[in-house]
Structure formats: structure tokens, C-alpha cells
Design a protein around this motif. Structure first.
Motif, PDB file in Angstrom:
ATOM      1  N   ALA A  36      81.389  42.962  60.308  1.00 14.40           N
ATOM      2  CA  ALA A  36      79.967  43.273  60.444  1.00 14.40           C
ATOM      3  C   ALA A  36      79.659  43.873  61.809  1.00 14.40           C
ATOM      4  CB  ALA A  36      79.141  42.006  60.224  1.00 14.40           C
ATOM      5  N   ALA A  37      80.298  43.344  62.863  1.00 17.02           N
ATOM      6  CA  ALA A  37      80.080  43.888  64.207  1.00 17.02           C
ATOM      7  C   ALA A  37      80.587  45.320  64.304  1.00 17.02           C
ATOM      8  CB  ALA A  37      80.769  43.001  65.239  1.00 17.02           C
ATOM      9  N   LEU A  38      81.738  45.589  63.700  1.00 15.36           N
ATOM     10  CA  LEU A  38      82.280  46.952  63.748  1.00 15.36           C
ATOM     11  C   LEU A  38      81.371  47.925  62.995  1.00 15.36           C
ATOM     12  CD1 LEU A  38      86.063  46.153  63.170  1.00 15.36           C
ATOM     13  CD2 LEU A  38      85.012  46.952  65.286  1.00 15.36           C
ATOM     14  N   LYS A  39      80.878  47.509  61.839  1.00 13.93           N
ATOM     15  CA  LYS A  39      79.979  48.380  61.085  1.00 13.93           C
ATOM     16  C   LYS A  39      78.702  48.672  61.866  1.00 13.93           C
ATOM     17  CE  LYS A  39      81.397  47.214  56.363  1.00 13.93           C
ATOM     18  NZ  LYS A  39      80.949  46.627  55.077  1.00 13.93           N
ATOM     19  N   ARG A  40      78.167  47.647  62.476  1.00 15.17           N
ATOM     20  CA  ARG A  40      76.956  47.850  63.258  1.00 15.17           C
ATOM     21  C   ARG A  40      77.223  48.762  64.453  1.00 15.17           C
ATOM     22  NH1 ARG A  40      73.179  43.008  65.818  1.00 15.17           N
ATOM     23  NH2 ARG A  40      71.581  44.377  66.750  1.00 15.17           N
ATOM     24  N   GLY A  41      78.379  48.575  65.083  1.00 18.50           N
ATOM     25  CA  GLY A  41      78.743  49.450  66.205  1.00 18.50           C
ATOM     26  C   GLY A  41      78.960  50.882  65.770  1.00 18.50           C
ATOM     27  N   ASN A  42      79.592  51.076  64.590  1.00 13.98           N
ATOM     28  CA  ASN A  42      79.781  52.438  64.079  1.00 13.98           C
ATOM     29  C   ASN A  42      78.440  53.136  63.868  1.00 13.98           C
ATOM     30  OD1 ASN A  42      82.555  52.071  64.016  1.00 13.98           O
ATOM     31  ND2 ASN A  42      82.579  51.436  61.874  1.00 13.98           N
ATOM     32  N   ARG A  43      77.501  52.414  63.286  1.00 15.35           N
ATOM     33  CA  ARG A  43      76.206  53.022  63.014  1.00 15.35           C
ATOM     34  C   ARG A  43      75.470  53.341  64.324  1.00 15.35           C
ATOM     35  NH1 ARG A  43      72.988  54.193  58.490  1.00 15.35           N
ATOM     36  NH2 ARG A  43      71.406  55.546  59.369  1.00 15.35           N
ATOM     37  N   GLU A  44      75.534  52.448  65.292  1.00 16.62           N
ATOM     38  CA  GLU A  44      74.869  52.708  66.565  1.00 16.62           C
ATOM     39  C   GLU A  44      75.502  53.913  67.274  1.00 16.62           C
ATOM     40  OE1 GLU A  44      75.287  49.049  68.596  1.00 16.62           O
ATOM     41  OE2 GLU A  44      73.639  48.047  67.531  1.00 16.62           O
ATOM     42  N   TRP A  45      76.840  54.006  67.233  1.00 12.44           N
ATOM     43  CA  TRP A  45      77.520  55.152  67.862  1.00 12.44           C
ATOM     44  C   TRP A  45      77.142  56.451  67.168  1.00 12.44           C
ATOM     45  CZ3 TRP A  45      81.256  58.360  65.565  1.00 12.44           C
ATOM     46  CH2 TRP A  45      81.903  59.241  66.432  1.00 12.44           C
ATOM     47  N   TYR A  46      77.123  56.432  65.827  1.00 12.50           N
ATOM     48  CA  TYR A  46      76.779  57.627  65.066  1.00 12.50           C
ATOM     49  C   TYR A  46      75.334  58.050  65.354  1.00 12.50           C
ATOM     50  CZ  TYR A  46      75.937  60.641  61.024  1.00 12.50           C
ATOM     51  OH  TYR A  46      75.606  61.691  60.222  1.00 12.50           O
ATOM     52  N   ASP A  47      74.398  57.104  65.330  1.00 16.90           N
ATOM     53  CA  ASP A  47      72.992  57.435  65.576  1.00 16.90           C
ATOM     54  C   ASP A  47      72.786  57.964  66.988  1.00 16.90           C
ATOM     55  OD1 ASP A  47      72.317  56.711  63.019  1.00 16.90           O
ATOM     56  OD2 ASP A  47      71.690  54.676  63.565  1.00 16.90           O
ATOM     57  N   ARG A  48      73.563  57.436  67.939  1.00 13.97           N
ATOM     58  CA  ARG A  48      73.418  57.910  69.317  1.00 13.97           C
ATOM     59  C   ARG A  48      73.811  59.384  69.439  1.00 13.97           C
ATOM     60  NH1 ARG A  48      76.230  54.207  71.549  1.00 13.97           N
ATOM     61  NH2 ARG A  48      78.159  55.325  72.069  1.00 13.97           N
ATOM     62  N   ILE A  49      74.918  59.767  68.825  1.00 10.37           N
ATOM     63  CA  ILE A  49      75.340  61.173  68.877  1.00 10.37           C
ATOM     64  C   ILE A  49      74.393  62.045  68.068  1.00 10.37           C
ATOM     65  CG2 ILE A  49      77.221  62.773  68.361  1.00 10.37           C
ATOM     66  CD1 ILE A  49      79.193  60.601  68.847  1.00 10.37           C
ATOM     67  N   LEU A  50      73.977  61.547  66.907  1.00  9.60           N
ATOM     68  CA  LEU A  50      73.077  62.333  66.062  1.00  9.60           C
ATOM     69  C   LEU A  50      71.761  62.618  66.787  1.00  9.60           C
ATOM     70  CD1 LEU A  50      72.513  63.552  63.231  1.00  9.60           C
ATOM     71  CD2 LEU A  50      71.535  61.332  62.603  1.00  9.60           C
ATOM     72  N   ASN A  51      71.185  61.624  67.426  1.00 10.03           N
ATOM     73  CA  ASN A  51      69.915  61.816  68.127  1.00 10.03           C
ATOM     74  C   ASN A  51      70.079  62.719  69.352  1.00 10.03           C
ATOM     75  OD1 ASN A  51      68.601  60.144  66.304  1.00 10.03           O
ATOM     76  ND2 ASN A  51      69.041  58.297  67.503  1.00 10.03           N
ATOM     77  N   ALA A  52      71.266  62.708  69.949  1.00 10.83           N
ATOM     78  CA  ALA A  52      71.480  63.541  71.131  1.00 10.83           C
ATOM     79  C   ALA A  52      71.800  64.985  70.768  1.00 10.83           C
ATOM     80  CB  ALA A  52      72.600  62.956  71.983  1.00 10.83           C
ATOM     81  N   LYS A  53      72.557  65.211  69.681  1.00  8.40           N
ATOM     82  CA  LYS A  53      73.028  66.555  69.344  1.00  8.40           C
ATOM     83  C   LYS A  53      72.227  67.216  68.231  1.00  8.40           C
ATOM     84  CE  LYS A  53      76.476  66.299  72.249  1.00  8.40           C
ATOM     85  NZ  LYS A  53      76.496  67.148  73.475  1.00  8.40           N
ATOM     86  N   SER A  54      71.776  66.444  67.259  1.00 13.15           N
ATOM     87  CA  SER A  54      71.114  67.038  66.093  1.00 13.15           C
ATOM     88  C   SER A  54      69.986  66.147  65.612  1.00 13.15           C
ATOM     89  CB  SER A  54      72.139  67.255  64.967  1.00 13.15           C
ATOM     90  OG  SER A  54      71.546  67.867  63.850  1.00 13.15           O
ATOM     91  N   PRO A  55      68.933  65.999  66.417  1.00 13.36           N
ATOM     92  CA  PRO A  55      67.821  65.123  66.002  1.00 13.36           C
ATOM     93  C   PRO A  55      67.139  65.641  64.744  1.00 13.36           C
ATOM     94  CG  PRO A  55      67.244  66.379  67.969  1.00 13.36           C
ATOM     95  CD  PRO A  55      68.698  66.618  67.733  1.00 13.36           C
ATOM     96  N   ARG A  56      66.734  64.726  63.904  1.00 15.56           N
ATOM     97  CA  ARG A  56      66.156  65.098  62.611  1.00 15.56           C
ATOM     98  C   ARG A  56      64.792  65.765  62.751  1.00 15.56           C
ATOM     99  NH1 ARG A  56      68.604  59.993  61.378  1.00 15.56           N
ATOM    100  NH2 ARG A  56      70.277  60.221  59.818  1.00 15.56           N
ATOM    101  N   GLU A  57      64.176  65.645  63.925  1.00 13.34           N
ATOM    102  CA  GLU A  57      62.869  66.277  64.102  1.00 13.34           C
ATOM    103  C   GLU A  57      62.962  67.794  64.188  1.00 13.34           C
ATOM    104  OE1 GLU A  57      64.086  64.078  66.323  1.00 13.34           O
ATOM    105  OE2 GLU A  57      63.276  62.260  65.363  1.00 13.34           O
TER     106      GLU A  57
END
Length: 1100
Positions: A495-516
Motif C-alpha cells: 500500500a505504501a509503494l502504491k501511494r508513493g507511485n501515485r504521488e511521484w506520478y502526480d508530481r511529474i504530471l503537474n510539473a510537466k503536463s498539468p491538466r489545466e
């Protein structure tokens, strides 16, 4: 001259009559015209295509690291310090109030002032040194320190107890008839008063213990205790623990007896009398009674067989080497606080900012903790638990080395297995510490990429130790009555790894390709995100997966791949749906690059052994990308033309370097074609029908770009100053070489466009439309090369005519050599220039055709004989002797060899060897052999007898000769292998006497060129063997071959002496004719003889 004219006319005819790919494409609407068309200006950015192909090289380079599975642990590149882990002062033990610190200080002083026992060699025995250390640790002034010591001295003195552990004994006396004993131990405290009055008896006193008493708690003081009886052994193991109260630590002694138990009566009787022991005098009298029974043991009668046998005794002074402990004080909590205080101060004093500290305490600190633990009556398990609790809490406030924490867990586990029992309060405290550490570890695993990057070997090693620590925590789960973990630790880690994967992915997504942002602006960032996901999965597979699986049995790779692949697929599906109506060249380029990474992700998963069979979220993702791929291919076609045009504009039509014969534009064209083919391989479009259309279109675009390049070259060379008047232009040679290089590069690239598996037709075979396109391109490029060749030869024809006219007009007074000299000089210069400037394939276009038929040379032979007859004029002209001179004979032999087939040339080679046998002088030595044919067995017997006067080929003036025996020509004896004699060392006159058999038919031996070839070689151990000489023996005259033997019997012929020699020029002429043949049989024969020539050249 006639040859050059014939070549020119032939080439011009071919150019006029052969259909071309160029003409076929002209008939299609929208195709390029005969003149080179400039590419459309709407693709990408009009220019020279350099930027586009540079970007394409980056995409290819990115794919190079994605071929196959990554090697395990290859990404580890840096040994720099690991990133610092997060610390939180609130996670440590609570801070003590001033009153509590003062009480802890006095507790430590009490421990030092009332210490008992002898210190170990690694401990501090100086009381003043220990007190001074405590003053420094607690930061008190000298006055405060003195006052605290006084308060402690006035406090009530402690009572002492002695902890005794009876472990084992070895090599005891055998007292029973079976050769063994049934030993047990009786032990107790011998008071000082009784010890002084009975000095003799104390050496042999025996103590007793009530056998049925409870073992759980300590017995009252002054009791005598007994171990269990170990039956039939001389090396008993007890591992039992006892506790005795001590009155005088200076004079009391521990007394231990070992007895052999004979029956239950004597032991029960002894234990019963314990109740009669009252006071020290009574115990002393009981000792005397036991001693007397032991003394009488040897003389007891038959009625006293039940008496136990005495095996030995031992007295140990209490003060000498025992550790003392206080009774009646609860020291668990105080020891925890003292250890925490000392550990915190020792760490800050040694390495305050280091994460590699392993809890090494100073000697005074270790001594004080040892004394306090012993005086507090703490068990080894309790001490191990306390060290873990304090260190694990301290680690969360100030990072320690994980190997130190792992060692504490292993120590606690070892003691837990021996005595897994703690008071409930202490067990709950331990459970809290384990739960807090696991929570801290899970927090680190959530940020796995930040604190344990895969490229840092130090960080990866810390991760391995952390995982081992978490793995140790799992071992304590079944042991707690109050479990510290709500769920299985493996589930918490996942569960910790899954949560960390999602946080890492969202961090890059918001920095490189924000949905806005709108879709076109998000696209480049999504490409970066997909690349980051692929790289992260590579690191996960090569570094993290093996650690998690081997230590915790957690499949971190599958977990991470499934989660990240699903997230990327969701973003890709949404973005392609948004961008499909807004397709532009820039959008198509971005989608193309994104698809390449998504396809790499799918191939990565497919290459994993033992993967699960569930389909990926990326399955079928290629469908919405098809319009973008088609548009990108159009961009590629236009940019390729721009790039080729720019390369030709910058080309000086000079060789790139001394080792190359082509110019820079040819290298650029070949590189562009290679990049296009590599990109197609990486694309690997999964739909077979769509792949067929894409591949065909890409192949046609490549053909069009290649022809565009050759036309640009021809135009450029025509505009070169001085090109029209120069006979042999270096620029023309470079152009011809460029065409040849691009022809090969295009052919290789087009072969790389074979269908993927599953397409219609066999795998790896080009489809019919693409195959036709490839053949048409090759025909066009061949004609282009012949056109340039004809251009070269046409410029030489005029000059050759002038020189021939000069020869015809030369006066008779000029010698023939002088008249021909200008022409020969011209040809020598021009042909030398062509040889130096043209590659081999182009040079062959200027020379004679090596694959002409035998009729070609038969016609020349007929012409030669016709000229002889014409000038002889039936005896009325020149005499035949003058016409058929040496030149005539050499030319006739040359033409004869040329019109022979390959096998006839090979046979001529062996016939020449047979002819030269009698022409050589005896300077290479002699070889004696004997041959005959056995008709009954249909085999040829060859006996090598001896050799004489061989050449000395070694430094010692001798040789190590051996003989190779083979039959020739090879086509007459295709199934026969060569044989060889043994090596005769250090001699020039070897004697062999070896017989060899060759199973061959007699008809083959009767052929004109059939022979046995003997090759003498000098054997070298460290280099290639040296050639010493050869000799050939014709098989036509061998006994049994020429005529059958009478009676059919086998009869050996007479010995034959052969003179060894080396191949003459006459023999090598046939070899030269074979070198020009392109058949496989001729090439293999020449290759074999070339290897033999190398051995000859190495000889002195």
C-alpha cells in the motif's frame, strides 16, 4: 579503345531502353518530375532538415537503451552519500523534566558507588573515572556533583543477589555399570563464618534442593538448590539459572557439588532434610553429614546401594569474578531513560551529522550501562529490547546506520527464541516501538525514489538493510499477545509503494503536463512523463525488484508497472481523443514520439519472463495514433529531401578522408536512410494490415528521396568548372562512388522494412509492392552509375583516338616502343587515377566483363589463327616460324585458359604441377613414395617412405617436417580428405614408412590431371607451419590403375623418388585465371591456395 567504345555504346543503349522507377512515378499524379523537385515548404520547418534529423537521432538513441531487459544492477553508477532521510524530534522519547533528570543522575551515581563484582577487561574499573564521566554527561558543576554523591551515600544501602547459571559439564567420571553416570548439581552460598570454621569440609560440602518446587520465581535466601538429573551421560547440559541472596559480598562463596544419582530415595531423603536446616550452624552440620556420606560412599555395603556417588565440587569466591545486582528495585524504565540519555549525547559528540553511526558507546558509558543492567536484574532479552527501543526511536530523530539496527533486531530475536516472555507492560512498550519503526519505514518507502535512488549504490545498500529490518519485524508478529500491526506488513508495504507511485506520478504530471493546459501544450510534457515512467520501470526491474522479492517477497515490479502503465494509458487515451480533430504537423510529431515510448512500454512487459496474463491498459493504444504516424511519415519524406539537398549544397565532391572514396553527402544520405530503417524497426506497428500500408509508403518515399539525391549530384558535377574539358574528373569518380554507396545503403534500408510477424506472407519477406519498388530503384541506380561511367569513358575516347592516330602517322624510323609510349603513358596515368579514385564495384564497370562466355574468347582465338593464315598466305607470305614466335604462343595460351571452364582451369593447374616436376633442380630435397591401386577393395594405397636433403627452416639449422598427402583435382575426388604423416622432429632426413588408403574409383584415377600431391611442411609450435616443398605424382602410371593386376592381387609398386619444388610462374598463371572467376568452386579453390602461398611468403 574498342573495349571502351563498346562499353560506352552498351551503357547508352541500356539507359535508353530500360524502364525506370523515376518514369513510373512520373505517371502517378502528384509525383516528382524528371527534374529534382524541391520538397514542400509546409512540413515541419523549411530548411536543411538538420534539426529534424537531430531530433530523430535522439529518439533512436532513446530506443537503444530499451532493447531487451535491463541488466540487473547496471544502473548503479554513483557511490556518493545517500540523500538524507527525514527526521522528526517528536518521534523520539519524551524529554525529561529537570526533576526527572536529577533523579536519573542520582540513579547513575548510585549504580557506580554501590557496584559489586569484578569489571571485565573492556570496562572501566576506576570509580573516579566513572563519576567524572557522569558529571560530564549530565553537565553538573563540581559543587552539584559533590552534593549529589553525598545524597546517594546517605541513601539506604542495597541488598545483593547472585545470579548463577549452570550450563554444562564435560568428561565426568563414570559411576554406573553401563559406563555412564546420572549427574546433577547441588549448589548454594557458603557463608563466611561457616567457611572459616570448617576449612576442610567446605571443599566437599553438598547442597540440596526440593525437587518439586516451582522454578518460576527466585527462592528464599540461604536455600540450597539442585539441577535436574541428566541420565546416562558424561557430558551433561543443563542451562539452568538460580538466584541467591548475598550478605557479605567480600567473603561469601558459591559452593557447587556434582553427584551421580543412583535412585530416588537418596535424593528425596536429602531434599526432605532441608526443612530441618535452621540457621548457619544447622546448615554447617548438614554439610558435615553430607561429607561423611560421601566419604563412606566407597565402603558402603550391599544395603547402601541407593547412596549417590560423589563426582566433584567447586568453591567460587563471590567477589572474585561475579557480576552483582541490586534486589527489589524496578530498573527497566530507569535503564531505558539512562540508555537514551547516553546514546543521544554519545552520538552528538562522535558524529552529529552522520547517518553511518553504529551506536559505538565509549568505555565509561558501556561500563555504567552494564552495571546498571546487572544491578537492575534485567535479563538479556530485556536488555536487547531496551537497546532496540532506544536506538529505533533515536534513529527517527537522528539517522543511524541500518546495519546497527539490524544487528539489534537479530540480537533481540536470538534472545526471544530462548526465553520469549516479557511482562505485559514491557511487551506493549516493545510493540509500540516496532509499530513506530514500521510506520517510519513505510514513510520512507513511499518516497523510495527520493531517499533511495537507483543510481546511488550507497542509497540502494541502505534500502537493502531497511528492508531486512522490516523483514525481521515480521518474525515478531506471531509472538505478541497484543499484535503491533493491524494488518500483514507485506500488505502495508504494498500500500505504501502504491501511494508513493501515485504521488511521484502526480508530481511529474503537474510539473510537466498539468491538466489545466490545452492539449497541444500538454503533449510535450506528456512525452517527458512517459519517458520518465519507462526509465523508472527499468530501475525498478534492475535494482528494486530483486531486493523486495528476496527479502520481503513483495513483487514491486509488477505492482509498479501495472499502476504506472494504467495511469499513462489513461492520460494517452484522453489526450489523443482531444487532439484528433486538431491534427497539425507539430501535434503529429509529438504524438509519434509519445507512441514510440508507449510501444516500448508494451514490449518491455512482453519481454518479462513469468509475467501474468492479464491484458494491459495500453492494449490497442496504436489505433488513435495512426493518423499522426501517417502525417509524420509525410514530414519525414519532405525533411529527408531538405536534408539531402543541404548535404549536396555543402558537398565539395572530394573524398571525406584518405581511407574513403566517397564525399560527405553520400555519408549523410546513407545515415539518413539507416535512421529511417531503424525508426521503422522501433515503430513495430502491431496491426499487420496497417503495417503493410505504412511500410509500402515509407519504402516509396525512401526510393524517391534516393533518386532525388542522385539527380542533385549529377546536376552539381555538371556545373563544376572545368568538368567538361577534363578527361578523367575526380569529381566524376566521387559521384560514381557516391551512387554506389547510396545504392547499397538504400537496398539495405529497404530490406529492413520487412513485414512484422503475423502479416500476410512469410515473416521477414518484403511485400510485392515494396519489392517492386526496391527492384526498380536498384535498376535506376545501376543505370545512373552506368551513365556516369559512360561519361567518364566518353571523355577518354577522344584522347585515345588522338594517340592511335599519332601511332598510325609515325614515321618508320621510329621504333615501335617509342611510337606506342605516349598512349601507354596516357593509359597508365588515367587508369592509375581511376584505380585510386573508384571503389572496386565501379572499377569493374570500366574493365572487361569477367562473366563473359567461353565463346567470347573462342572468337578471339579464331581471329588470332585467321591473322596467322592471312599473313602466311599459304606459303607465299611470312613463314610460320616467324609468326608463331613466343608472343604468339603466350597469347594463344592466355586465350586457351580464358575459354576453359573453371574445372578445366583447375585441371590445368595440376597438369602444370606435373610438368614442372622434371624441370626443377634438386635444391629443395627429395621424397620417396610408393603407390599402387587395389582393384578388389577399390582403393589407392600411398606409402610415404622417407625424405632427404630438406631445407633447414628452424633457427637450429634443422626442421620438424611432416607430409600432407592429398588427391587432386578436388572435383575428381570430392569425398576424399587429405591425410598427413607424423611430425619428425629436428631432422633434414626424416623416415616415415607410413601407409595411407584412399577409397576412390579407378576411372577417376585414370583422368588426365589426376595426381597425388605431396606437400612437405615444417611444423612450428608457436606460429604457422612453414612450406618446405611439394611434389606431384600422376595416377595414370600407377600400378593397378594403368592396367589391372594379374590375378587381382594387391602388389606394391617400386619406390618413386620425387624432387621437391615450389610453384613456378607457369603454374601461378592458371591460378590468376581462377581468381577472376566468380563461381563458388573457383573462389574456394583460390582461397585454399592463397593460404598455402602465405606459408611460402613467410619462409626465408
Amino acid at each position: 579503345m574498342s573495349t571502351l567504345l563498346d562499353i560506352k555504346s552498351s551503357v547508352l543503349r541500356q539507359v535508353q531502353v530500360c524502364p525506370s522507377f523515376r518514369r513510373r512515378t512520373e505517371q502517378d499524379p502528384g509525383s516528382a518530375s524528371a527534374d529534382p523537385q524541391e520538397p514542400a515548404t509546409g512540413a515541419w520547418k523549411p530548411g536543411d532538415g538538420v534539426e529534424f534529423f537531430a531530433h530523430m537521432r535522439l529518439m533512436l538513441k532513446k530506443g537503444e537503451g530499451r532493447q531487451g531487459l535491463p541488466c540487473l544492477e547496471v544502473p548503479l553508477r554513483s557511490g556518493s552519500p545517500a540523500p538524507p532521510e527525514p527526521v522528526d524530534p517528536s518521534r523520539g522519547l519524551r524529554a525529561l523534566a529537570p526533576e526527572e533528570v536529577e533523579m536519573l543522575y542520582e540513579e547513575a551515581l548510585y549504580t557506580v558507588l554501590y557496584r559489586a563484582g569484578t569489571m571485565g577487561p573492556d570496562q572501566v574499573d576506576d570509580e573516579e573515572a566513572l563519576l567524572s564521566y557522569l558529571q560530564q554527561v549530565f553537565g553538573t558543576s563540581p559543587e552539584e556533583h559533590t552534593e549529589a554523591i553525598e545524597r546517594v551515600r546517605k541513601a539506604k544501602a542495597p541488598t545483593y543477589a547472585l545470579k548463577v547459571s549452570v550450563m554444562r559439564a564435560k568428561n565426568l567420571l563414570a559411576k554406573d555399570p553401563n559406563g555412564f553416570s546420572d549427574p546433577y548439581c547441588m549448589l548454594g552460598i557458603l557463608p563466611a563464618s561457616d567457611a572459616t570454621r570448617e576449612p576442610r569440609a567446605q571443599k566437599e560440602q553438598r547442597f540440596g534442593f526440593r525437587k518439586g518446587s516451582k522454578r518460576g520465581g527466585p527462592l528464599p535466601a540461604k536455600c540450597i538448590q539442585v539441577t535436574e538429573v541428566k541420565s546416562s551421560t558424561l557430558n551433561p547440559v543443563w542451562k539452568e539459572h538460580f538466584l541467591f541472596e548475598i550478605e557479605d559480598v567480600s567473603t561469601d562463596q558459591l559452593h557447587l557439588d556434582i553427584w551421580d544419582h543412583d535412585d530416588d530415595v537418596s535424593l528425596v531423603e536429602a531434599c526432605r532434610k532441608l526443612n530441618e536446616v535452621i540457621g548457619l550452624k544447622g546448615m554447617g552440620r548438614y554439610f558435615k553429614q553430607i561429607v561423611k556420606s560421601a566419604r563412606a560412599n566407597g565402603t558402603a555395603g550391599p544395603t547402601e546401594d541407593h547412596t549417590d556417588d560423589f563426582l566433584g565440587c567447586l568453591n567460587i569466591p563471590v567477589r572474585r569474578d561475579t557480576a552483582m545486582s541490586q534486589r527489589g528495585r524496578s530498573g527497566f524504565l530507569s535503564h531505558l531513560l539512562l540508555l537514551s540519555h547516553l546514546l543521544r549525547l554519545e552520538h552528538s559528540a562522535e558524529e552529529p551529522n552522520s547517518s553511518s553511526w553504529r551506536g559505538e558507546l565509549s568505555t565509561p558509558a558501556a561500563t555504567i550501562l552494564c552495571l546498571h543492567g546487572a544491578q537492575s536484574n534485567l535479563s538479556p532479552l530485556q536488555l536487547a529490547v531496551l537497546h532496540w527501543q532506544v536506538s529505533s526511536r533515536h534513529h527517527q530523530t537522528c539517522t543511524l546506520d541500518y546495519s546497527y539496527l539490524l544487528g539489534l533486531l537479530e540480537d533481540m530475536q536470538a534472545h526471544w527464541e530462548e526465553a520469549p516472555s516479557l511482562p505485559q507492560e514491557q511487551e506493549e512498550s516493545l510493540a509500540d516501538s516496532l509499530s513506530a519503526f514500521s510506520e517510519f519505514g513505510l514513510q520512507l518507502l513511499r518516497q523510495l525514489r527520493d531517499y533511495f535512488p537507483a543510481t546511488n549504490s550507497t542509497a540502494v545498500y541502505r534500502l537493502e538493510l531497511l528492508l531486512k529490518c522490516l523483514g525481521k519485524l515480521q518474525l515478531f508478529q506471531p509472538s505478541f499477545e497484543i499484535c503491533p500491526f493491524e494488518t500483514e506488513l507485506n500488505m502495508d508495504i504494498a500500500a505504501a509503494l502504491k501511494r508513493g507511485n501515485r504521488e511521484w506520478y502526480d508530481r511529474i504530471l503537474n510539473a510537466k503536463s498539468p491538466r489545466e493546459q490545452p492539449g497541444p501544450q500538454r503533449l510535450p510534457g506528456l512525452v517527458v512523463l512517459a519517458d520518465a515512467v519507462y526509465d523508472d520501470l527499468q530501475f525498478c526491474y534492475s535494482v528494486y525488484a530483486s531486493l523486495f522479492h528476496s527479502i520481503l517477497n513483495v513483487d514491486v515490479f509488477t505492482l509498479t508497472f501495472r499502476q504506472l502503465e494504467r495511469l499513462v494509458a489513461e492520460e494517452a487515451w484522453v489526450l489523443t481523443e482531444e487532439l484528433s480533430p486538431k491534427m497539425t504537423l507539430e501535434v503529429a510529431s509529438g504524438l509519434f514520439e509519445l507512441y514510440l515510448t508507449l510501444a516500448d512500454l508494451q514490449r518491455f512487459w512482453d519481454s518479462i519472463p513469468g509475467r501474468d496474463s492479464r491484458s494491459l491498459a495500453l492494449a490497442g493504444i496504436h489505433a488513435p495514433f495512426l493518423p499522426a504516424v501517417k502525417l509524420w511519415f509525410q514530414v519525414l519524406r519532405d525533411q529527408a529531401k531538405w536534408r539531402l539537398q543541404g548535404a549536396v549544397d555543402m558537398d565539395t565532391l572530394e573524398p571525406v578522408d584518405a581511407s574513403s572514396r566517397h564525399s560527405s553527402s553520400a555519408a549523410t544520405a546513407g545515415l539518413c536512410l539507416s535512421h529511417i530503417q531503424e525508426l521503422w524497426v522501433r515503430l513495430a506497428w502491431p496491426d499487420p494490415a496497417q503495417a503493410q500500408g505504412l511500410g509500402t509508403q515509407l519504402g516509396q518515399d525512401m526510393c524517391e528521396a534516393t533518386l532525388f539525391y542522385t539527380e542533385l549530384l549529377r546536376k552539381k558535377v555538371d556545373t563544376q568548372p572545368g568538368a567538361a574539358g577534363e578527361a578523367v574528373s575526380e569529381a566524376l569518380c566521387v559521384v560514381l562512388n557516391n551512387v554506389e554507396l547510396v545504392r547499397k545503403a538504400a537496398g539495405q534500408a529497404l530490406k529492413g522494412l520487412a513485414w512484422p510477424e503475423g502479416a500476410t506472407g512469410p515473416e521477414g519477406v518484403l511485400p510485392r509492392p515494396l519489392l517492386s519498388c526496391t527492384q526498380a530503384l536498384d535498376d535506376d541506380l545501376q543505370r545512373e552509375a552506368h551513365t556516369v561511367t559512360a561519361h567518364l569513358t566518353s571523355k577518354m575516347v577522344g584522347d585515345i583516338r588522338k594517340y592511335v592516330q599519332h601511332i598510325s602517322l609515325s614515321p618508320d624510323s621510329i621504333q615501335n616502343d617509342e611510337a606506342v609510349a605516349p598512349l601507354m603513358k596516357y593509359l597508365d596515368e588515367k587508369l592509375a587515377l581511376l584505380n585510386a579514385s573508384l571503389v572496386k564495384g565501379n572499377l569493374s564497370r570500366l574493365g572487361a566483363n569477367r562473366d563473359v562466355s567461353a565463346d567470347f574468347y573462342s572468337r578471339f582465338h579464331f581471329t588470332l589463327e585467321a591473322l596467322v593464315s592471312f599473313f602466311h598466305a599459304e606459303g607465299q607470305g611470312l613463314p610460320l616460324e616467324s609468326l608463331r614466335d613466343g608472343s604468339y604462343k603466350r597469347l594463344k595460351e592466355e586465350l586457351r585458359l580464358h575459354k576453359c571452364s573453371t574445372r578445366e582451369c583447375i585441371e590445368q593447374f595440376y597438369l602444370d604441377k606435373l610438368k614442372q616436376r622434371t624441370l626443377e633442380q634438386n635444391r629443395f630435397g627429395r621424397l620417396s613414395v610408393r603407390c599402387h591401386y587395389e582393384a578388389a577393395e577399390q582403393r589407392l594405397a600411398v606409402e610415404v617412405l622417407h625424405a632427404a636433403d630438406l631445407l633447414p627452416l628452424d633457427a637450429n639449422g634443422l626442421s620438424d617436417p611432416f607430409v600432407i598427402v592429398e588427391l587432386g583435382p578436388p572435383h575428381l575426388f570430392p569425398l576424399v580428405r587429405s591425410q598427413r604423416t607424423q611430425v619428425k622432429t629436428r631432422t633434414l632426413h626424416p623416415v616415415y614408412d607410413e601407409l595411407f588408403y584412399f577409397s576412390v574409383p579407378a576411372e577417376a584415377c585414370r583422368r588426365r590431371a589426376a595426381c597425388v600431391l605431396f606437400t612437405v611442411m615444417d611444423h612450428d609450435w608457436l606460429s604457422t607451419n612453414d612450406f618446405a616443398g611439394e611434389a606431384a605424382l600422376g595416377l595414370g602410371g600407377v600400378s593397378g590403375v594403368a592396367r589391372p593386376q594379374v590375378g587381382g592381387g594387391a602388389r606394391a609398386g617400386q619406390p618413386v623418388t620425387l624432387h621437391l619444388c615450389r610453384p613456378r610462374a607457369q603454374v601461378r598463371s592458371a591460378l590468376r585465371r581462377l581468381e577472376g572467376r566468380t563461381s563458388k568452386e573457383a573462389q574456394e579453390f583460390v582461397k585454399k591456395l592463397k593460404e598455402l602461398e602465405k606459408c611460402m611468403e613467410a619462409d626465408p
